[in-house]
Scaffold this motif. Structure first.
Motif, PDB file in Angstrom:
ATOM      1  N   THR A  43       0.846  -1.188   0.000  1.00 51.03           N
ATOM      2  CA  THR A  43       0.000   0.000   0.000  1.00 51.03           C
ATOM      3  C   THR A  43       0.885   1.243   0.000  1.00 51.03           C
ATOM      4  O   THR A  43       2.041   1.206   0.399  1.00 51.03           O
ATOM      5  CB  THR A  43      -0.913   0.031   1.239  1.00 51.03           C
ATOM      6  OG1 THR A  43      -0.104  -0.021   2.405  1.00 51.03           O
ATOM      7  CG2 THR A  43      -1.867  -1.149   1.243  1.00 51.03           C
ATOM      8  N   THR A  44       0.325   2.328  -0.478  1.00 53.96           N
ATOM      9  CA  THR A  44       1.039   3.599  -0.531  1.00 53.96           C
ATOM     10  C   THR A  44       0.371   4.572   0.431  1.00 53.96           C
ATOM     11  O   THR A  44      -0.854   4.693   0.440  1.00 53.96           O
ATOM     12  CB  THR A  44       0.998   4.181  -1.958  1.00 53.96           C
ATOM     13  OG1 THR A  44       1.519   3.204  -2.855  1.00 53.96           O
ATOM     14  CG2 THR A  44       1.816   5.445  -2.065  1.00 53.96           C
ATOM     15  N   LEU A  45       1.170   5.232   1.205  1.00 55.78           N
ATOM     16  CA  LEU A  45       0.640   6.242   2.121  1.00 55.78           C
ATOM     17  C   LEU A  45       0.198   7.475   1.349  1.00 55.78           C
ATOM     18  O   LEU A  45       0.817   7.851   0.356  1.00 55.78           O
ATOM     19  CB  LEU A  45       1.691   6.636   3.151  1.00 55.78           C
ATOM     20  CG  LEU A  45       2.181   5.508   4.071  1.00 55.78           C
ATOM     21  CD1 LEU A  45       3.337   6.000   4.925  1.00 55.78           C
ATOM     22  CD2 LEU A  45       1.049   5.027   4.952  1.00 55.78           C
TER      23      LEU A  45
END
Length: 58
Positions: A43-45
Motif C-alpha cells: 500500500t502507498t501512504l
C-alpha cells in the motif's frame, strides 16, 4: 479446461503466453503447467502521493 481458459481470457486474466503453453501441452498430450509468479502488493501512504501533486490554492 476449455471453460476455465475461456473465462480467464474473457477476464483478461490469462495472457497469450499461457494460452500458447496450454495449446502446446494439448498437442503434446501432457498436462499444462502454468506456474504463476507470486506478486507482492504494497500500500502507498497518502503523504507519499501528496508529494507528487503540485500545491493548489483553495
Amino acid at each position: 479446461m476449455t471453460f476455465v481458459v475461456t473465462a480467464e481470457i474473457r477476464l483478461h486474466a490469462l495472457g497469450f503466453e499461457a494460452v500458447e503453453l496450454i495449446a502446446l501441452a494439448r498437442i503434446q498430450r501432457r498436462a499444462a503447467r502454468l506456474d504463476r509468479p507470486k506478486t507482492m502488493v504494497k500500500t502507498t501512504l497518502a503523504a507519499v502521493c501528496a508529494v507528487l501533486l503540485p500545491e493548489t490554492a483553495a
